[in-house]
Design a protein around this motif. Structure first.
Motif, PDB file in Angstrom:
ATOM      1  N   ALA A   1      -4.188   1.171  20.279  1.00  0.00           N
ATOM      2  CA  ALA A   1      -5.479   1.492  20.904  1.00  0.00           C
ATOM      3  C   ALA A   1      -6.243   0.206  21.184  1.00  0.00           C
ATOM      4  CB  ALA A   1      -6.289   2.405  20.002  1.00  0.00           C
ATOM      5  N   ALA A   2      -7.371   0.358  21.862  1.00  0.00           N
ATOM      6  CA  ALA A   2      -8.204  -0.799  22.157  1.00  0.00           C
ATOM      7  C   ALA A   2      -8.704  -1.409  20.856  1.00  0.00           C
ATOM      8  CB  ALA A   2      -9.386  -0.377  23.030  1.00  0.00           C
ATOM      9  N   PRO A   3      -8.913  -2.716  20.815  1.00  0.00           N
ATOM     10  CA  PRO A   3      -9.352  -3.375  19.582  1.00  0.00           C
ATOM     11  C   PRO A   3     -10.635  -2.757  19.051  1.00  0.00           C
ATOM     12  CG  PRO A   3      -8.709  -4.986  21.236  1.00  0.00           C
ATOM     13  CD  PRO A   3      -8.741  -3.652  21.905  1.00  0.00           C
ATOM     14  N   THR A   4     -10.609  -2.533  17.766  1.00  0.00           N
ATOM     15  CA  THR A   4     -11.807  -1.987  17.096  1.00  0.00           C
ATOM     16  C   THR A   4     -12.050  -2.759  15.834  1.00  0.00           C
ATOM     17  OG1 THR A   4     -10.466  -0.365  15.917  1.00  0.00           O
ATOM     18  CG2 THR A   4     -11.422   0.332  18.022  1.00  0.00           C
ATOM     19  N   GLN A   5     -13.223  -2.532  15.244  1.00  0.00           N
ATOM     20  CA  GLN A   5     -13.508  -3.152  13.965  1.00  0.00           C
ATOM     21  C   GLN A   5     -14.531  -2.292  13.242  1.00  0.00           C
ATOM     22  OE1 GLN A   5     -15.059  -7.005  14.879  1.00  0.00           O
ATOM     23  NE2 GLN A   5     -17.027  -6.255  15.633  1.00  0.00           N
ATOM     24  N   GLY A   6     -14.591  -2.458  11.953  1.00  0.00           N
ATOM     25  CA  GLY A   6     -15.489  -1.660  11.146  1.00  0.00           C
ATOM     26  C   GLY A   6     -15.095  -1.754   9.687  1.00  0.00           C
ATOM     27  N   THR A   7     -15.527  -0.739   8.939  1.00  0.00           N
ATOM     28  CA  THR A   7     -15.204  -0.706   7.507  1.00  0.00           C
ATOM     29  C   THR A   7     -14.330   0.500   7.225  1.00  0.00           C
ATOM     30  OG1 THR A   7     -17.318  -1.747   6.971  1.00  0.00           O
ATOM     31  CG2 THR A   7     -16.177  -0.598   5.183  1.00  0.00           C
ATOM     32  N   ILE A   8     -13.325   0.280   6.365  1.00  0.00           N
ATOM     33  CA  ILE A   8     -12.395   1.360   6.014  1.00  0.00           C
ATOM     34  C   ILE A   8     -13.114   2.319   5.077  1.00  0.00           C
ATOM     35  CG2 ILE A   8     -10.188   1.923   4.947  1.00  0.00           C
ATOM     36  CD1 ILE A   8      -9.212  -0.862   5.717  1.00  0.00           C
TER      37      ILE A   8
ATOM     38  N   LEU B   1      -4.591  -3.271   3.284  1.00  0.00           N
ATOM     39  CA  LEU B   1      -5.666  -2.356   3.675  1.00  0.00           C
ATOM     40  C   LEU B   1      -6.202  -1.654   2.433  1.00  0.00           C
ATOM     41  CD1 LEU B   1      -3.990  -0.827   6.874  1.00  0.00           C
ATOM     42  CD2 LEU B   1      -5.644  -2.704   6.747  1.00  0.00           C
ATOM     43  N   ARG B   2      -7.517  -1.755   2.229  1.00  0.00           N
ATOM     44  CA  ARG B   2      -8.131  -1.125   1.071  1.00  0.00           C
ATOM     45  C   ARG B   2      -9.464  -0.487   1.503  1.00  0.00           C
ATOM     46  NH1 ARG B   2      -3.795  -2.206  -0.144  1.00  0.00           N
ATOM     47  NH2 ARG B   2      -3.009  -3.347  -1.976  1.00  0.00           N
ATOM     48  N   ILE B   3      -9.852   0.643   0.827  1.00  0.00           N
ATOM     49  CA  ILE B   3     -11.105   1.340   1.134  1.00  0.00           C
ATOM     50  C   ILE B   3     -12.284   0.425   0.816  1.00  0.00           C
ATOM     51  CG2 ILE B   3     -12.574   3.308   0.517  1.00  0.00           C
ATOM     52  CD1 ILE B   3     -10.046   4.889  -0.087  1.00  0.00           C
ATOM     53  N   GLY B   4     -13.255   0.392   1.747  1.00  0.00           N
ATOM     54  CA  GLY B   4     -14.445  -0.425   1.560  1.00  0.00           C
ATOM     55  C   GLY B   4     -14.332  -1.806   2.157  1.00  0.00           C
ATOM     56  N   GLN B   5     -13.121  -2.198   2.567  1.00  0.00           N
ATOM     57  CA  GLN B   5     -12.953  -3.501   3.157  1.00  0.00           C
ATOM     58  C   GLN B   5     -13.079  -3.396   4.680  1.00  0.00           C
ATOM     59  OE1 GLN B   5      -9.255  -5.145   1.899  1.00  0.00           O
ATOM     60  NE2 GLN B   5      -9.923  -5.543  -0.215  1.00  0.00           N
ATOM     61  N   PRO B   6     -13.519  -4.463   5.335  1.00  0.00           N
ATOM     62  CA  PRO B   6     -13.600  -4.423   6.798  1.00  0.00           C
ATOM     63  C   PRO B   6     -12.200  -4.472   7.401  1.00  0.00           C
ATOM     64  CG  PRO B   6     -14.200  -6.600   5.986  1.00  0.00           C
ATOM     65  CD  PRO B   6     -14.065  -5.738   4.774  1.00  0.00           C
ATOM     66  N   TYR B   7     -12.078  -3.970   8.603  1.00  0.00           N
ATOM     67  CA  TYR B   7     -10.798  -4.030   9.299  1.00  0.00           C
ATOM     68  C   TYR B   7     -11.052  -4.489  10.715  1.00  0.00           C
ATOM     69  CZ  TYR B   7     -12.055   0.239  11.807  1.00  0.00           C
ATOM     70  OH  TYR B   7     -12.672   1.143  12.611  1.00  0.00           O
ATOM     71  N   THR B   8     -10.036  -5.065  11.295  1.00  0.00           N
ATOM     72  CA  THR B   8     -10.024  -5.444  12.700  1.00  0.00           C
ATOM     73  C   THR B   8      -8.675  -5.031  13.271  1.00  0.00           C
ATOM     74  OG1 THR B   8      -9.075  -7.630  12.240  1.00  0.00           O
ATOM     75  CG2 THR B   8     -11.496  -7.463  12.238  1.00  0.00           C
ATOM     76  N   GLN B   9      -8.560  -5.200  14.601  1.00  0.00           N
ATOM     77  CA  GLN B   9      -7.261  -4.875  15.215  1.00  0.00           C
ATOM     78  C   GLN B   9      -6.148  -5.748  14.628  1.00  0.00           C
ATOM     79  OE1 GLN B   9      -6.548  -2.373  17.383  1.00  0.00           O
ATOM     80  NE2 GLN B   9      -4.423  -2.995  16.983  1.00  0.00           N
ATOM     81  N   GLU B  10      -6.487  -7.004  14.354  1.00  0.00           N
ATOM     82  CA  GLU B  10      -5.469  -7.906  13.805  1.00  0.00           C
ATOM     83  C   GLU B  10      -5.026  -7.456  12.409  1.00  0.00           C
ATOM     84  OE1 GLU B  10      -8.182  -8.800  15.278  1.00  0.00           O
ATOM     85  OE2 GLU B  10      -7.396  -9.746  17.105  1.00  0.00           O
ATOM     86  N   SER B  11      -5.958  -6.983  11.576  1.00  0.00           N
ATOM     87  CA  SER B  11      -5.581  -6.559  10.230  1.00  0.00           C
ATOM     88  C   SER B  11      -4.729  -5.298  10.271  1.00  0.00           C
ATOM     89  CB  SER B  11      -6.829  -6.343   9.371  1.00  0.00           C
ATOM     90  OG  SER B  11      -7.620  -5.280   9.867  1.00  0.00           O
ATOM     91  N   LEU B  12      -5.018  -4.410  11.246  1.00  0.00           N
ATOM     92  CA  LEU B  12      -4.171  -3.215  11.383  1.00  0.00           C
ATOM     93  C   LEU B  12      -2.775  -3.600  11.856  1.00  0.00           C
ATOM     94  CD1 LEU B  12      -6.674  -0.676  12.991  1.00  0.00           C
ATOM     95  CD2 LEU B  12      -6.053  -0.936  10.585  1.00  0.00           C
ATOM     96  N   ASP B  13      -2.687  -4.557  12.796  1.00  0.00           N
ATOM     97  CA  ASP B  13      -1.360  -5.038  13.233  1.00  0.00           C
ATOM     98  C   ASP B  13      -0.593  -5.642  12.069  1.00  0.00           C
ATOM     99  OD1 ASP B  13      -1.876  -4.230  15.781  1.00  0.00           O
ATOM    100  OD2 ASP B  13      -2.440  -6.214  16.532  1.00  0.00           O
ATOM    101  N   GLN B  14      -1.301  -6.394  11.231  1.00  0.00           N
ATOM    102  CA  GLN B  14      -0.639  -7.025  10.092  1.00  0.00           C
ATOM    103  C   GLN B  14      -0.134  -5.958   9.109  1.00  0.00           C
ATOM    104  OE1 GLN B  14       0.098 -10.304   9.674  1.00  0.00           O
ATOM    105  NE2 GLN B  14       1.311  -9.533   7.947  1.00  0.00           N
ATOM    106  N   GLY B  15      -0.907  -4.870   8.964  1.00  0.00           N
ATOM    107  CA  GLY B  15      -0.459  -3.782   8.095  1.00  0.00           C
ATOM    108  C   GLY B  15       0.837  -3.173   8.587  1.00  0.00           C
TER     109      GLY B  15
END
Length: 884
Positions: free
Chosen positions: A50-57, A79-93
């Motif tokens: 999907a298009a790049p997004t960011q926020g908190t898990i 990836l952990r609850i309460g931590q911020p995420y970005t498109q790059e962190s999801l790709d890394q996951g």
């Protein structure tokens, strides 16, 4: 906002599109529809994001797991609850999860911080199947496969296994081999992995090209290489297959050849092996630079060891100034100087040649420097690997003990003695290792035991004895003490025997060998009626025993003593050879009638043995000489002295060729008075059963007992004309009898060269040789073909052409009536005594020993070049047996 992320790692994508030689790319496992049996699943759709997004898990859930716990899946990501995420962190996951190689497919869906991780686990392997492998059996391939049932399937592991199998085939010279892995999906997320193997032909070396050689022809250089060009006459050679390791070795062989010819600057510029487009053959090209040819300059030895004189060693150097330079000679000289130092106890003497190259005069001066070293003593002797054989059995063969001064010659002698035991593999070595001090050395012997016990039932066919059956039990290392225990039963058309024997090589742990045998032997002697037909003449039954003892005199000389007691019974078939209850000389011949009877032989003998062979089982160098004498007459009814002399010398010719020269001879002298037969006529003092015989198998090119004194009878064919019966001698092979009588003296010599073959032939157990045999047997008293009782005889001719015609007379034995011309009535025979001469018989030929799958096989083809009238020659002899 909802988004879906689906991606393949970079490595997986590359594997799906790349291919190495013989290893096809392995597609991913199907995601939607199970693949049909025998095929791989179709590749999954391309990953999407999907298009790049960011926020908190805000929340994370895992779905699709079967064997793994959700928390375990999440532990592979950051990836952990309460931590911020970005498109790059999801790709890394995604990449983290794919790198575990636990999942066939992974998706991460993002709904405003609520992450859903959907996984599809890789299947579990049910079994591994190999198909199409004929040249390489499963027991060779299975150990190389790392995948196994109940493991998790991954494409990388499958590709690694494919590469390993391909490498196995390349080592076998099959570079065209291809491996196609297939996955068969089963229920419960299980799969079968099938490796479909196309082995392809063996890649041969089609051509070897050499560029840059002016001094030597291509063929001469190719002959130095282990790799050979594929040709029809090299069908049994393994050197025609391409091997990268062999290519490097051949470069060394080329360099070694040029260096031995004086070309000290020779080098191989390049060596390239090209695979033909059909992947069936290789073309190898060498580019060489020969350089100039050198001669030896000044050569000398300088020694820092006081016990070794440099000037004295210089005089003994094999090379002289002005000789063509030879690197192999230099290497051998270094070894010789090291061994010489070892003889004086300097085990670690450093011998280094200093080269002085003069490119203007093209000379190579060499100074062999022997550095100072301490004299060395044996600290201890270690023996490893003998699980069955007792330590003392090996240790007593050592010529050195703890505390002795080191001597390299005695170390080599110890190695030869251990090899001669026959208890260990031939690749035995005595390693010299530094001890606890500079002047101490440890001799470490690593042995690898081989089977010394034999339990066999054998059947075979021999050109000598026809059908053969035997059963034997032999243990050459009984109880690990080096003792030999043997029992055997043999049966053939002409001989039967039962024997039990035991030998203790070190009686009471003293260097005294003691042994004994008990036996029963039945021999049916025979004579030839036609070229292919034989009948039994006398039957000899021998029952007896022998006691043996042996003691060493020196390192290479020993004395063996023996006592034998034999009970012999020699008989003839009464229906064939008897008339009126007595042996009939006209039917059997006086020599056979004289042989029958019962007798006892009590004999005492000795053998004086000198033996320097490196291996008593299969010698390659050294010599042996044996003088034996047996005296019969310590009681019993037979009295004689038999003397025999045997010797052999083995010389390695280099390149695996082994030359051997052997000879033997004997003489038997009777100690009895005059002997007469039943008719009162004198007969030879030495009985037929005690004489020497010569022929197959010891004298190749001649039939069994085919050389030496013999009596040949030719019978008359009769015709009747006008009431008168006349007869003519039938000279055909099918109308005669041929009885070998043996002799009182004989000699036999052999010269043989064993020819080395390639590694493939050696693995088959082939050992060919060429040979020349010469010998004779003679020395009998004429058995008396004249004056048979109750007969009339006429003798014509002289020497070997002398013929005596014999017919039965009328009247009585005391007063025979002989009419004129009786020998032509057709009722008699013509008899000749031939072959009693020491003139040499000579044969040449070639033979092959083969340890075949059917058992040991030996075939000899020999041509008799020199022979005497009456001798029976034979072109081909063979012997083969099998075990079951």
């Amino acid at each position: 906002m909802k988004s879906s992320l689906r991606q393949r790692p970079v490595v997986a994508a590359l594997l799906a599109t790349t291919m190495i030689a013989g290893v096809p790319a392995l597609p991913a496992m199907a995601q939607q529809t199970p693949a049909p049996a025998g095929t791989l699943a179709a590749p999954a759709s391309a990953p999407t994001a999907a298009a790049p997004t960011q926020g908190t898990i805000r929340a994370i859930s895992v779905i699709g797991t079967q064997r793994l716990e959700p928390d375990t899946v999440l532990s592979y990501t950051k990836l952990r609850i309460g931590q911020p995420y970005t498109q790059e962190s999801l790709d890394q996951g995604l990449r983290d999860l794919y790198e575990t190689e636990l999942f066939a497919d992974v998706q991460i869906r993002n709904d405003n911080g609520v992450l859903t991780v959907e996984v599809k686990e890789n299947p579990v392997i049910n079994r591994i199947v190999l198909e199409g492998n004929k040249r390489l059996k499963e027991d060779k391939i299975r150990p190389e496969i790392k995948l196994a049932p109940r493991q998790i399937y991954t494409r990388s592991k499958v590709r690694a296994d494919v590469a390993r199998i391909v490498e196995l085939y390349r080592r076998q010279g099959r570079f065209a081999a291809t491996i196609e892995p297939k996955m068969v999906q089963l229920d419960q997320n299980r799969v079968d992995i099938v490796f479909e193997i196309s082995e392809g032909p063996k890649s041969k070396v089609r051509q070897i090209n050499i560029i840059g050689n002016d001094k030597f022809k291509d063929g001469e250089l190719r002959s130095q290489m282990v790799t050979k060009q594929s040709r029809w006459f090299r069908v049994f050679s393994s050197g025609t297959s391409y091997d990268p390791d062999r290519l490097a070795y051949d470069q060394q062989k080329l360099r070694q050849f040029y260096l031995t010819e004086g070309y000290a600057d020779f080098r191989v510029i390049s060596a390239v092996a090209e695979l033909t487009p059909d992947k069936q053959d290789f073309i190898i090209t060498y580019v060489v630079e020969e350089g100039d040819r050198y001669k030896f300059g000044d050569v000398k030895v300088e020694s820092d060891i006081r016990d070794l004189s440099g000037d004295g060693l210089t005089k003994r150097l094999p090379m002289k100034k002005g000789d063509w330079y030879n690197a192999k000679q230099v290497e051998d000289t270094v070894d010789t100087l090291s061994e010489t130092a070892g003889l004086f106890g300097y085990a670690f003497a450093d011998v280094s040649p200093d080269f002085n190259r003069d490119k203007e005069s093209l000379t190579m001066g060499i100074n062999f420097r022997i550095a100072n070293a301490p004299r060395v003593y044996v600290e201890r002797v270690d023996i490893n690997g003998n699980t069955l054989t007792q330590d003392k059995v090996v240790r007593r063969e050592f010529r050195l003990a703890e505390g002795d001064a080191f001597n390299s010659f005695l170390v080599k002698r110890s190695k030869d003695r251990i090899n001669s035991l026959g208890f260990f593999q031939e690749k035995l070595d005595v390693e010299q290792k530094p001890g606890s001090a500079p002047d101490r050395i440890v001799l470490e012997t690593n042995v690898q035991e081989k089977s010394t016990g034999e339990l066999s039932l054998s059947a075979g066919f021999s050109s000598l004895e026809r059908f053969i059956v035997s059963a034997s039990i032999t243990q050459r290392n009984f109880r690990g003490k080096g003792q030999e225990l043997r029992t055997s039963v043999n049966y053939s058309a002409y001989s039967k025997s039962v024997e039990v024997g035991f030998t203790e090589p070190y009686f009471m742990d003293k260097n005294i060998a003691l042994g004994g045998d008990i036996y029963r032997r039945d021999l049916n002697s025979f004579r030839y009626l036609t070229s292919n037909t034989r009948d039994t003449t006398y039957e000899q039954s021998t029952t007896g025993f022998q006691i043996r003892a042996g003691v060493p005199i020196t390192e290479y000389m020993s004395l063996a003593l023996r006592y034998s007691l034999n009970f012999d019974d020699v008989t003839l078939d009464k229906d064939t050879y008897y008339t009126d209850g007595a042996c009939d000389p006209l039917l059997a011949g006086r020599y056979l009638c004289d042989a029958i009877g019962k007798r006892t032989t009590s004999s005492l003998g000795y053998s004086l043995i000198y033996d320097t062979r490196d291996n008593r089982i299969r010698a390659t160098r050294g010599q042996n000489l044996t003088l034996s004498q047996d005296f019969a007459g310590l009681g019993g009814s037979v009295k004689y002295i038999r003397t025999r002399l045997q010797g052999a010398k083995y010389v390695p010719l280099g390149g695996g060729f082994i030359f051997s020269l052997s000879g033997e001879g004997g003489y038997i002298h009777s100690l009895e008075g005059e002997r007469r037969d039943a008719t009162g006529q004198l007969v030879d003092k030495v009985r037929l059963t005690d004489r020497f015989f010569l022929g197959e198998p010891q004298f190749r090119g001649f039939d069994i007992r085919g050389v030496g004194p013999r009596v040949i009878r030719r019978y008359y064919d009769t015709t009747t004309a006008n009431g008168v019966i006349t007869g003519t001698v039938n000279t055909g092979r099918n109308s005669r009898t041929d009885d070998a009588l043996g002799g009182k003296m004989y000699y036999l010599t052999r010269a043989e060269v064993e020819i080395p073959l390639g590694s493939g032939a050696r693995e088959m157990g082939l050992r060919p040789s060429i040979f020349m045999d010469a010998g004779a047997v003679a020395g009998l008293k004429n058995p008396g073909t004249i004056n048979y009782p109750g007969t009339c005889s006429v003798t014509t001719g002289t020497g070997d052409a002398q013929t005596t015609t014999v017919v039965r007379a009328t009247g009585t034995a005391a007063n025979p009536i002989c009419a004129s011309g009786t020998h032509n009535t057709g009722s008699g025979f013509a008899e000749q005594y031939l072959g009693d001469t020491l003139k040499p018989r000579l044969s040449v030929g070639f033979g092959v020993n083969w340890n075949s799958p059917f058992g040991p096989f030996r075939i000899d083809i020999a041509k008799a070049l020199l022979k005497e009238p009456g001798d029976d020659n034979k072109l081909i002899t063979f012997n083969v047996g099998t075990q079951f």
